[in-house]
Design a protein around this motif. Structure first.
Motif, mmCIF file in Angstrom:
data_model
loop_
_atom_site.group_PDB
_atom_site.id
_atom_site.type_symbol
_atom_site.label_atom_id
_atom_site.label_comp_id
_atom_site.label_asym_id
_atom_site.label_seq_id
_atom_site.Cartn_x
_atom_site.Cartn_y
_atom_site.Cartn_z
ATOM 1 N N HIS A 7 1.687 7.334 78.137
ATOM 2 C CA HIS A 7 2.140 7.155 76.389
ATOM 3 C C HIS A 7 1.272 5.620 75.412
ATOM 4 C CE1 HIS A 7 4.723 6.468 73.268
ATOM 5 N NE2 HIS A 7 4.877 7.459 73.079
ATOM 6 N N LYS A 10 -2.201 6.711 74.818
ATOM 7 C CA LYS A 10 -2.209 7.850 73.373
ATOM 8 C C LYS A 10 -1.698 7.407 72.330
ATOM 9 C CE LYS A 10 0.562 11.905 71.470
ATOM 10 N NZ LYS A 10 1.956 10.605 70.670
ATOM 11 N N THR A 11 -0.699 6.029 72.469
ATOM 12 C CA THR A 11 -0.566 5.287 71.136
ATOM 13 C C THR A 11 -1.928 3.819 70.819
ATOM 14 O OG1 THR A 11 1.880 4.647 72.120
ATOM 15 C CG2 THR A 11 0.873 3.878 70.172
ATOM 16 N N GLU A 14 -3.846 6.672 68.856
ATOM 17 C CA GLU A 14 -3.954 6.604 67.728
ATOM 18 C C GLU A 14 -4.169 5.771 66.562
ATOM 19 O OE1 GLU A 14 0.150 8.199 68.509
ATOM 20 O OE2 GLU A 14 -0.299 10.173 68.793
ATOM 21 N N THR A 25 -2.074 -0.498 58.721
ATOM 22 C CA THR A 25 -1.190 -0.705 60.083
ATOM 23 C C THR A 25 -0.503 -1.366 60.172
ATOM 24 O OG1 THR A 25 -2.480 0.126 61.603
ATOM 25 C CG2 THR A 25 -0.656 0.167 62.697
ATOM 26 N N LYS A 117 0.504 3.255 58.604
ATOM 27 C CA LYS A 117 1.233 3.846 59.959
ATOM 28 C C LYS A 117 2.160 3.022 60.724
ATOM 29 C CE LYS A 117 -0.658 4.779 64.099
ATOM 30 N NZ LYS A 117 -0.801 5.921 64.650
ATOM 31 N N VAL A 119 3.845 1.299 63.550
ATOM 32 C CA VAL A 119 3.897 0.760 65.157
ATOM 33 C C VAL A 119 5.014 -0.097 65.727
ATOM 34 C CG1 VAL A 119 2.959 0.027 67.036
ATOM 35 C CG2 VAL A 119 1.756 1.141 65.012
ATOM 36 N N ASP A 162 8.109 6.758 63.261
ATOM 37 C CA ASP A 162 7.756 5.664 63.492
ATOM 38 C C ASP A 162 6.697 5.687 65.217
ATOM 39 O OD1 ASP A 162 8.606 4.332 61.422
ATOM 40 O OD2 ASP A 162 10.016 2.931 62.936
ATOM 41 N N ASN A 163 6.038 5.208 65.215
ATOM 42 C CA ASN A 163 5.288 4.980 67.107
ATOM 43 C C ASN A 163 5.371 3.905 67.112
ATOM 44 O OD1 ASN A 163 3.024 6.690 65.985
ATOM 45 N ND2 ASN A 163 2.969 5.254 64.810
#
Length: 168
Positions: A7, A10-11, A14, A25, A117, A119, A162-163
């Motif tokens: 995870h 992956k984050t 991205e 961001t 984006k 986070v 949200d990430n």
């Protein structure tokens, strides 16, 4: 569902993909969650970082973390001016905004206004407080930061889109 290492990978992928020219961001989380460290590790030359702690230090000439209340309106005005410029500039640089972003409403506003984006670092209170205790840039008594971390978690709201980066 992915395991924690997958995870996180992956984050990070991205976020790296999003950090193209002009991408904004917003990195959110409680004090001590690793927001500034993360941004410093991922910024590229020519990127813009908007950080209230850094603005306080730059505008006051005081050490990092020393935030005189009398300067708060000026620091917020500087941050708002940067946000306004980012919202209207078609040739904006890749930008990192460091914010506590406790509420879904705060993050939604930035996401929409800046096509940003989001986070969120959901770093556990013990981890945040351990980091703060180790960091000499936090001049206030430890109890001050304990209250800030507690308040962040009490007011924090998850938001769809949200990430989330979880750290224990």
């Amino acid at each position: 569902p992915l395991c924690k290492p997958c995870h996180s990978a992956k984050t990070n992928r991205e976020i790296a993909e999003a950090a193209q020219a002009g991408q904004v961001t917003v990195i959110c989380g409680p004090p001590g969650s690793g927001k500034t460290t993360y941004v410093r590790a991922h910024m590229q030359p020519g990127d813009l970082a908007v950080d209230l702690d850094a603005l306080f230090a730059a505008l006051s000439g005081q050490p990092w973390g020393d935030k005189p209340d009398s300067l708060l309106p000026y620091v917020y005005a500087a941050a708002q001016a940067l946000t306004d410029k980012l919202a209207t500039d078609t040739a904006r640089p890749t930008t990192w905004i460091i914010s506590t972003g406790k509420t879904a409403k705060e993050r939604e506003y930035l996401a929409r206004r800046l096509a940003a984006k989001i986070v969120v670092f959901e770093t556990s209170p013990p981890t945040c407080l351990d980091r703060i205790a180790q960091d000499s840039q936090h001049p206030q008594p430890f109890e001050f930061y304990e209250a800030l971390v507690k308040e962040w978690w009490e007011r924090y709201e998850r938001r769809e889109g949200d990430n989330i980066v979880c750290e224990k």
